[in-house]
Design a protein around this motif. Structure first.
Motif, PDB file in Angstrom:
ATOM      1  N   ILE A 123     -43.037   1.735  14.521  1.00 27.19           N
ATOM      2  CA  ILE A 123     -42.137   0.587  14.315  1.00 27.19           C
ATOM      3  C   ILE A 123     -40.507   1.609  14.711  1.00 27.19           C
ATOM      4  O   ILE A 123     -40.298   0.992  15.567  1.00 27.19           O
ATOM      5  CB  ILE A 123     -41.407  -0.156  13.033  1.00 27.19           C
ATOM      6  N   ILE A 124     -39.682   2.069  14.159  1.00 20.21           N
ATOM      7  CA  ILE A 124     -38.365   3.017  14.492  1.00 20.21           C
ATOM      8  C   ILE A 124     -38.133   3.987  15.817  1.00 20.21           C
ATOM      9  O   ILE A 124     -37.824   3.255  16.373  1.00 20.21           O
ATOM     10  CB  ILE A 124     -37.887   3.884  13.104  1.00 20.21           C
ATOM     11  N   ASP A 125     -39.251   4.292  16.391  1.00 19.92           N
ATOM     12  CA  ASP A 125     -40.208   4.708  17.867  1.00 19.92           C
ATOM     13  C   ASP A 125     -39.597   4.142  18.705  1.00 19.92           C
ATOM     14  O   ASP A 125     -39.130   4.681  19.618  1.00 19.92           O
ATOM     15  CB  ASP A 125     -41.026   6.012  17.033  1.00 19.92           C
ATOM     16  N   ALA A 126     -40.886   2.837  18.409  1.00 17.83           N
ATOM     17  CA  ALA A 126     -40.840   2.215  19.441  1.00 17.83           C
ATOM     18  C   ALA A 126     -39.831   1.411  19.581  1.00 17.83           C
ATOM     19  O   ALA A 126     -38.551   0.943  20.754  1.00 17.83           O
ATOM     20  CB  ALA A 126     -41.428   0.938  19.151  1.00 17.83           C
ATOM     21  N   LEU A 127     -38.630   1.211  18.389  1.00 19.27           N
ATOM     22  CA  LEU A 127     -36.770   0.579  18.616  1.00 19.27           C
ATOM     23  C   LEU A 127     -35.963   1.353  19.376  1.00 19.27           C
ATOM     24  O   LEU A 127     -35.616   1.051  19.674  1.00 19.27           O
ATOM     25  CB  LEU A 127     -36.812   0.190  17.024  1.00 19.27           C
ATOM     26  N   MET A 128     -35.973   2.865  18.968  1.00 18.10           N
ATOM     27  CA  MET A 128     -35.436   3.743  19.495  1.00 18.10           C
ATOM     28  C   MET A 128     -35.617   3.824  20.887  1.00 18.10           C
ATOM     29  O   MET A 128     -34.872   3.828  21.826  1.00 18.10           O
ATOM     30  CB  MET A 128     -35.174   5.154  18.965  1.00 18.10           C
ATOM     31  N   LYS A 129     -36.904   3.666  21.454  1.00 19.31           N
ATOM     32  CA  LYS A 129     -37.758   3.815  22.985  1.00 19.31           C
ATOM     33  C   LYS A 129     -36.505   2.084  23.566  1.00 19.31           C
ATOM     34  O   LYS A 129     -36.461   2.586  25.110  1.00 19.31           O
ATOM     35  CB  LYS A 129     -38.797   4.286  23.030  1.00 19.31           C
ATOM     36  N   SER A 130     -36.447   1.191  23.213  1.00 22.11           N
ATOM     37  CA  SER A 130     -36.430   0.187  23.433  1.00 22.11           C
ATOM     38  C   SER A 130     -34.702  -0.068  23.575  1.00 22.11           C
ATOM     39  O   SER A 130     -34.728  -1.564  24.489  1.00 22.11           O
ATOM     40  CB  SER A 130     -36.990  -1.459  22.345  1.00 22.11           C
ATOM     41  N   VAL A 131     -33.900   1.268  23.235  1.00 30.63           N
ATOM     42  CA  VAL A 131     -32.540   0.450  23.413  1.00 30.63           C
ATOM     43  C   VAL A 131     -32.373   0.634  24.871  1.00 30.63           C
ATOM     44  O   VAL A 131     -31.108  -0.393  24.700  1.00 30.63           O
ATOM     45  CB  VAL A 131     -31.601   2.053  22.305  1.00 30.63           C
ATOM     46  N   PRO A 132     -32.456   1.867  25.425  1.00 32.40           N
ATOM     47  CA  PRO A 132     -32.207   1.297  26.910  1.00 32.40           C
ATOM     48  C   PRO A 132     -31.887  -0.029  27.588  1.00 32.40           C
ATOM     49  O   PRO A 132     -31.589  -0.267  28.352  1.00 32.40           O
ATOM     50  CB  PRO A 132     -33.032   2.377  27.333  1.00 32.40           C
ATOM     51  N   ALA A 133     -33.217  -0.167  27.355  1.00 30.60           N
ATOM     52  CA  ALA A 133     -33.628  -2.105  27.990  1.00 30.60           C
ATOM     53  C   ALA A 133     -32.938  -3.176  27.002  1.00 30.60           C
ATOM     54  O   ALA A 133     -32.284  -3.897  27.825  1.00 30.60           O
ATOM     55  CB  ALA A 133     -35.049  -2.460  27.528  1.00 30.60           C
ATOM     56  N   LEU A 134     -32.618  -2.072  25.808  1.00 31.54           N
ATOM     57  CA  LEU A 134     -31.526  -3.270  24.903  1.00 31.54           C
ATOM     58  C   LEU A 134     -30.158  -4.040  25.304  1.00 31.54           C
ATOM     59  O   LEU A 134     -29.790  -5.184  25.008  1.00 31.54           O
ATOM     60  CB  LEU A 134     -32.455  -3.328  24.003  1.00 31.54           C
ATOM     61  N   THR A 135     -30.037  -2.910  26.280  1.00 33.48           N
ATOM     62  CA  THR A 135     -28.242  -2.371  26.687  1.00 33.48           C
ATOM     63  C   THR A 135     -27.596  -3.920  27.329  1.00 33.48           C
ATOM     64  O   THR A 135     -26.690  -4.318  27.283  1.00 33.48           O
ATOM     65  CB  THR A 135     -28.116  -1.261  27.282  1.00 33.48           C
ATOM     66  N   GLY A 136     -28.965  -3.913  28.480  1.00 30.77           N
ATOM     67  CA  GLY A 136     -28.802  -5.096  29.551  1.00 30.77           C
ATOM     68  C   GLY A 136     -28.881  -6.598  28.516  1.00 30.77           C
ATOM     69  O   GLY A 136     -27.996  -7.487  28.675  1.00 30.77           O
ATOM     70  N   ILE A 137     -29.451  -6.713  27.547  1.00 25.28           N
ATOM     71  CA  ILE A 137     -29.447  -8.258  27.185  1.00 25.28           C
ATOM     72  C   ILE A 137     -28.540  -7.997  25.932  1.00 25.28           C
ATOM     73  O   ILE A 137     -27.612  -8.935  25.867  1.00 25.28           O
ATOM     74  CB  ILE A 137     -30.368  -8.669  26.045  1.00 25.28           C
ATOM     75  N   LEU A 138     -27.918  -6.901  25.571  1.00 23.18           N
ATOM     76  CA  LEU A 138     -26.828  -6.691  24.592  1.00 23.18           C
ATOM     77  C   LEU A 138     -25.755  -6.829  25.752  1.00 23.18           C
ATOM     78  O   LEU A 138     -24.675  -7.748  25.671  1.00 23.18           O
ATOM     79  CB  LEU A 138     -26.659  -5.837  24.302  1.00 23.18           C
ATOM     80  N   GLY A 139     -25.420  -6.709  26.546  1.00 23.60           N
ATOM     81  CA  GLY A 139     -24.726  -7.056  27.464  1.00 23.60           C
ATOM     82  C   GLY A 139     -24.058  -8.160  28.145  1.00 23.60           C
ATOM     83  O   GLY A 139     -22.966  -9.566  28.163  1.00 23.60           O
ATOM     84  N   LEU A 140     -25.454  -9.180  28.198  1.00 24.01           N
ATOM     85  CA  LEU A 140     -25.649 -10.655  28.420  1.00 24.01           C
ATOM     86  C   LEU A 140     -25.152 -11.358  27.203  1.00 24.01           C
ATOM     87  O   LEU A 140     -24.453 -12.220  27.038  1.00 24.01           O
ATOM     88  CB  LEU A 140     -27.367 -11.110  28.525  1.00 24.01           C
ATOM     89  N   THR A 141     -25.860 -10.834  26.325  1.00 28.05           N
ATOM     90  CA  THR A 141     -25.337 -11.537  24.974  1.00 28.05           C
ATOM     91  C   THR A 141     -23.945 -11.758  24.773  1.00 28.05           C
ATOM     92  O   THR A 141     -22.853 -12.329  24.108  1.00 28.05           O
ATOM     93  CB  THR A 141     -25.952 -11.031  23.196  1.00 28.05           C
ATOM     94  N   ILE A 142     -22.954 -10.480  25.160  1.00 33.13           N
ATOM     95  CA  ILE A 142     -22.237 -10.539  24.820  1.00 33.13           C
ATOM     96  C   ILE A 142     -21.116 -11.644  25.897  1.00 33.13           C
ATOM     97  O   ILE A 142     -19.848 -12.064  25.688  1.00 33.13           O
ATOM     98  CB  ILE A 142     -21.380  -8.563  25.391  1.00 33.13           C
TER      99      ILE A 142
END
Length: 265
Positions: A123-142
């Protein structure tokens, strides 16, 4: 030289033993139990002795794994590197007066449960790999939070106390309360709607976008990377089966050729 090689082989057998990881998990759980118990009995000498024993057990575990796996292989795994850092920090801060840092390190030792359990590590490995994709969602959230915080500060600053929508940063904190559904209706939304009737649209749209859409986007991204991990494992297994099948066909063909040669003779 033979003694060193034999010792390394023995360490490798220990590391690869089926019960080795289970024992490590049990020690980590015991470490957690000691830490929890110490919150009730602060400064208990017996608990401190137990904690020191556990630290040295972790040191022995690290030495065995380094000797069995080899230095290069051991440190090439980032989870092993994380374990080694925690153990090293525990040793360093035991000899220093920084009690708060020592307590923090002791709590961080519980995180070693993650690399010890394959399901958690996955689970943690998958979460770490998804960080680049989550940066876009983080920007949208901000962006969304900023827009709604500015609107809230503009129209609701005089309705409630300053701590809710009195400034941009207080509005952001209030929106965090709303998005987590923590007393948002009785404490925030209803008093504002009573004074500003159209505010229901503000809160409803923010909850739909912030709490439902964005949260589901984050979950979808993480699940997609978990699925990719499973696909990679399946592909590796299929490749291995294909290689074994090819080798088997090759062996059968050689045996067949040998039988035909004997028949001709």
């Amino acid at each position: 030289m033979d003694f060193i090689n034999n010792l390394r082989m023995y360490m490798k057998q220990i590391v690869e033993h089926k019960n080795f990881q289970a024992i490590v998990i049990a020690i980590i759980m015991l470490n957690g139990l000691v830490i929890v118990t110490e919150t009730y009995y602060r400064g208990n000498n017996l608990l401190l002795i137990f904690d020191q024993i556990i630290v040295w057990i972790f040191v022995i575990e690290a030495i065995i794994k380094i000797g069995g796996l080899g230095t290069r292989k051991y440190f090439s795994d980032r989870w092993n590197l994380f374990d080694f850092t925690i153990v090293l920090a525990s040793l360093i801060f035991y000899a220093t007066p920084f009690v708060s840092v020592l307590r923090l390190i002791r709590v961080l030792r519980l995180i070693r449960m993650i690399p010890a359990i394959p399901a958690l590590r996955k689970i943690i490995d998958a979460l770490m790999k998804s960080v680049p994709a989550l940066t876009g969602i983080l920007g949208l959230t901000i962006l969304i939070f900023s827009i709604y915080a500015i609107i809230g500060t503009t129209f609701f600053s005089d309705v409630l106390d300053y701590e809710f929508f009195g400034s941009f940063h207080t509005s952001l904190f209030t929106l965090m309360q709303v998005v987590t559904f923590e007393s948002w209706a009785s404490q925030v939304a209803r008093p504002i709607i009573h004074e500003v009737p159209w505010a229901w649209f503000y809160f409803v749209t923010f909850i739909i976008i912030g709490a439902l859409v964005i949260l589901n986007l984050v979950v979808a991204v993480i699940l997609s990377y978990l699925g990719q991990e499973d696909d990679a494992v399946r592909a590796e297994q299929m490749e291995r089966l294909y290689e074994e099948n090819r080798e088997l066909k090759k062996d059968v063909q050689e045996i067949k050729q040998i039988l035909l040669d004997k028949k001709d003779v």
